[in-house]
Scaffold this motif. Structure first.
Motif, mmCIF file in Angstrom:
data_model
loop_
_atom_site.group_PDB
_atom_site.id
_atom_site.type_symbol
_atom_site.label_atom_id
_atom_site.label_comp_id
_atom_site.label_asym_id
_atom_site.label_seq_id
_atom_site.Cartn_x
_atom_site.Cartn_y
_atom_site.Cartn_z
ATOM 1 N N ALA A 74 11.739 -8.707 20.860
ATOM 2 C CA ALA A 74 12.494 -9.039 22.072
ATOM 3 C C ALA A 74 11.716 -9.976 22.991
ATOM 4 O O ALA A 74 12.306 -10.651 23.844
ATOM 5 C CB ALA A 74 12.854 -7.760 22.824
ATOM 6 N N ASN A 75 10.386 -10.033 22.831
ATOM 7 C CA ASN A 75 9.547 -10.886 23.686
ATOM 8 C C ASN A 75 9.209 -12.224 23.033
ATOM 9 O O ASN A 75 8.424 -13.008 23.580
ATOM 10 C CB ASN A 75 8.240 -10.168 24.031
ATOM 11 N N LEU A 76 9.785 -12.486 21.872
ATOM 12 C CA LEU A 76 9.409 -13.676 21.111
ATOM 13 C C LEU A 76 9.695 -14.972 21.867
ATOM 14 O O LEU A 76 8.843 -15.874 21.918
ATOM 15 C CB LEU A 76 10.130 -13.685 19.760
ATOM 16 N N GLU A 77 10.857 -15.097 22.467
ATOM 17 C CA GLU A 77 11.191 -16.337 23.171
ATOM 18 C C GLU A 77 10.306 -16.548 24.396
ATOM 19 O O GLU A 77 9.886 -17.667 24.691
ATOM 20 C CB GLU A 77 12.665 -16.340 23.562
ATOM 21 N N ALA A 78 10.014 -15.454 25.116
ATOM 22 C CA ALA A 78 9.119 -15.557 26.280
ATOM 23 C C ALA A 78 7.723 -15.969 25.833
ATOM 24 O O ALA A 78 7.048 -16.772 26.498
ATOM 25 C CB ALA A 78 9.072 -14.219 27.016
ATOM 26 N N PHE A 79 7.297 -15.434 24.683
ATOM 27 C CA PHE A 79 5.994 -15.796 24.128
ATOM 28 C C PHE A 79 5.942 -17.287 23.794
ATOM 29 O O PHE A 79 4.969 -17.980 24.112
ATOM 30 C CB PHE A 79 5.710 -14.968 22.877
ATOM 31 N N LYS A 80 6.985 -17.789 23.147
ATOM 32 C CA LYS A 80 7.026 -19.207 22.801
ATOM 33 C C LYS A 80 6.917 -20.079 24.045
ATOM 34 O O LYS A 80 6.192 -21.085 24.061
ATOM 35 C CB LYS A 80 8.328 -19.533 22.060
ATOM 36 N N THR A 81 7.621 -19.696 25.093
ATOM 37 C CA THR A 81 7.590 -20.479 26.339
ATOM 38 C C THR A 81 6.182 -20.557 26.890
ATOM 39 O O THR A 81 5.694 -21.631 27.272
ATOM 40 C CB THR A 81 8.529 -19.853 27.384
ATOM 41 N N ILE A 82 5.493 -19.421 26.936
ATOM 42 C CA ILE A 82 4.118 -19.382 27.446
ATOM 43 C C ILE A 82 3.196 -20.222 26.573
ATOM 44 O O ILE A 82 2.379 -21.012 27.073
ATOM 45 C CB ILE A 82 3.618 -17.927 27.509
ATOM 46 N N LEU A 83 3.311 -20.062 25.254
ATOM 47 C CA LEU A 83 2.438 -20.791 24.330
ATOM 48 C C LEU A 83 2.670 -22.291 24.422
ATOM 49 O O LEU A 83 1.719 -23.077 24.518
ATOM 50 C CB LEU A 83 2.680 -20.308 22.904
ATOM 51 N N TYR A 84 3.921 -22.712 24.407
ATOM 52 C CA TYR A 84 4.236 -24.134 24.425
ATOM 53 C C TYR A 84 3.794 -24.807 25.725
ATOM 54 O O TYR A 84 3.491 -26.005 25.745
ATOM 55 C CB TYR A 84 5.737 -24.353 24.227
ATOM 56 N N GLN A 85 3.758 -24.021 26.815
ATOM 57 C CA GLN A 85 3.365 -24.582 28.104
ATOM 58 C C GLN A 85 1.861 -24.508 28.359
ATOM 59 O O GLN A 85 1.368 -25.066 29.341
ATOM 60 C CB GLN A 85 4.111 -23.855 29.226
ATOM 61 N N ALA A 86 1.134 -23.831 27.473
ATOM 62 C CA ALA A 86 -0.312 -23.643 27.692
ATOM 63 C C ALA A 86 -1.079 -24.955 27.581
ATOM 64 O O ALA A 86 -2.113 -25.136 28.234
ATOM 65 C CB ALA A 86 -0.853 -22.632 26.682
ATOM 66 N N ALA A 87 -0.583 -25.863 26.744
ATOM 67 C CA ALA A 87 -1.208 -27.183 26.584
ATOM 68 C C ALA A 87 -0.190 -28.109 25.932
ATOM 69 O O ALA A 87 0.624 -27.659 25.123
ATOM 70 C CB ALA A 87 -2.471 -27.092 25.720
ATOM 71 N N PRO A 88 -0.211 -29.395 26.264
ATOM 72 C CA PRO A 88 0.754 -30.334 25.665
ATOM 73 C C PRO A 88 0.718 -30.323 24.139
ATOM 74 O O PRO A 88 1.751 -30.460 23.492
ATOM 75 C CB PRO A 88 0.311 -31.690 26.221
ATOM 76 N N GLU A 89 -0.482 -30.114 23.573
ATOM 77 C CA GLU A 89 -0.625 -30.140 22.117
ATOM 78 C C GLU A 89 0.049 -28.940 21.442
ATOM 79 O O GLU A 89 0.309 -28.960 20.233
ATOM 80 C CB GLU A 89 -2.112 -30.156 21.731
#
Length: 337
Positions: A74-89
Motif C-alpha cells: 500500500a506504500n509503494l507509490e509513496a515510496f516511489k515518489t520519495i525515491l524519484y525526488q531524492a535526486a534527479p538521477e
C-alpha cells in the motif's frame, strides 16, 4: 531527537513482521551517480523510508546507491515518489520486483554509508564506471544464447552459480567480486573478438564489470538489463523461453527464487540432489552451505559433525571459538568434515 538507526532486537522485529497482516512487496534497485554528501543523503532517506515501514539493506556511497528492500504494498507509490525526488538521477529508476515473494525477505531497515556500493578493488583513477556495455533485454538475451561468437559470463559468487545459471555460462570461480574482475579479464584474453555478455542477480555487478572489461580493451561487451531478476520477469510477461535454469540466489531470508524445476547441485553431506542454502547452526561457524532436509536433521542443521558437536558447547566456549576464528582468515575456506 529522531533516532536514525534501529535499536530493537532482531527477535522482536521478526515477531512484529510475523504479526503483520498487510501484503508486502520485495524489490531491489541501484544507480551509479555522484552523491557529494552521502551521510546527509542517507539520513534524509532513512527518516522517510522508516515512516513507510521500509525494511531491507541499503548501501550509499559517493558512487551511488544499492538497495534490496521490502515495504507494505500500500506504500509503494509513496515510496516511489520519495525515491524519484531524492535526486534527479533517481527519477524513474528501474525497480526490480522479486519473482517469488513470501513477505519474509527483511524485517529491519539498515542503511549504511560505504566507500563503494560494490566493493571492486579497483584503484585506477582513469576507470570510468559509467562507460558500460550495451544493455540487453530478455528477447535479445535469448537471441544471443548459443551463438558461437558469444560468451555468457556469470559475475556472481560460486554459491550463487552452483544452484542456477544460464546454460553454458562461464563461471568465474572466485568468492568475491573484487577477485573476479581481473580473473575474468585473464580468462577471456583470447576472446576479445567475441561478444561478451555479463550477468548477475539484479544488474549492479555486471554493469560495473562490463565497464571494467571495456576499460581493459574489450569492445563487444554486453550486460543483461536488470540482471536475472528482470530477465525472468520480462521473459514470463512476453511468453519467452526462460533460458536461466535452476534457482536464483538472493541476499535475504529467502536465499533463493525458483526459476525452473532443475536442481543443479547436491547436498555435500550425502550427495542427494538439493539446492537449499542454509547457514550452519553452530554460531562459531555460520558457514553458508547446501543441505538437504535429511542431513539437516542428522547434523542438527550444521555443516559437519564437528560443528554439530560444537553446537552444544557452553556459550563461553563458543565465544572463544568465534574470537579465534575471526583472527584466522582461512578458516571459512577450509574443508571441514
Amino acid at each position: 531527537m529522531t533516532i536514525l538507526h534501529n535499536k530493537i532486537s532482531n527477535k522482536e522485529l521478526k515477531e512484529r513482521l510475523a504479526a503483520e497482516t498487510e501484503p508486502r512487496t520485495t524489490l531491489s534497485f541501484y544507480k551509479y551517480f555522484n552523491i557529494s554528501a552521502p551521510q546527509q543523503f542517507r539520513d534524509d532517506l532513512y527518516k522517510k523510508f522508516e515512516e513507510l515501514k521500509v525494511f531491507g539493506r541499503i548501501y550509499i556511497a559517493t558512487e551511488g546507491i544499492n538497495a534490496q528492500i521490502s515495504l507494505p504494498t500500500a506504500n509503494l507509490e509513496a515510496f516511489k515518489t520519495i525515491l524519484y525526488q531524492a535526486a534527479p538521477e533517481l527519477d524513474g529508476i528501474r525497480l526490480n520486483y522479486a519473482i517469488a515473494d513470501d513477505r519474509q525477505s527483511f524485517w529491519v531497515l539498515r542503511m549504511k554509508v560505504r566507500d563503494k556500493i560494490v566493493a571492486d578493488g579497483i584503484d585506477d583513477p582513469t576507470f570510468d564506471p559509467s562507460d558500460v556495455g550495451h544493455y540487453l533485454k530478455a528477447e535479445e538475451v535469448n537471441e544471443m544464447l548459443g551463438k558461437e561468437d558469444t560468451i555468457f559470463v556469470d559475475m556472481r559468487n560460486h554459491y550463487e552459480y552452483e544452484v542456477g545459471h544460464f546454460k553454458d555460462a562461464l563461471e568465474v570461480p572466485s568468492a568475491t567480486f573484487r577477485e573476479q574482475l581481473p580473473m575474468a579479464v585473464d580468462m577471456l584474453k583470447e576472446d576479445k573478438d567475441k561478444n561478451i555478455v555479463m550477468y548477475c542477480t539484479g544488474g549492479i555487478r555486471c554493469e560495473k564489470a562490463s565497464a571494467f572489461m571495456k576499460h581493459k580493451g574489450f569492445e563487444n561487451v554486453y550486460h543483461i538489463e536488470g540482471g536475472i531478476i528482470e530477465y525472468t520477469r520480462k521473459a514470463k510477461e512476453q511468453n519467452l523461453p526462460i533460458e536461466f535454469i535452476g534457482k536464483n540466489f538472493v541476499f535475504d531470508e529467502r536465499m533463493g527464487e525458483r526459476i525452473t524445476d532443475d536442481i543443479l547441485s547436491t547436498c555435500p553431506q550425502c550427495g542427494e540432489a538439493c539446492d537449499r542454502h542454509t547457514n550452519c547452526k553452530n554460531k562459531a561457524c555460520h558457514r553458508l552451505f547446501i543441505q538437504c532436509s535429511n542431513c539437516a536433521e542428522r547434523f542438527e542443521g550444521c555443516c559437519s559433525q564437528s560443528c554439530a558437536e560444537e553446537l552444544h558447547l557452553p556459550d563461553e566456549k563458543i565465544k572463544v571459538l568465534i574470537r579465534e576464528r575471526a583472527a584466522d582468515p582461512t578458516f571459512f575456506t577450509k574443508r571441514r568434515g
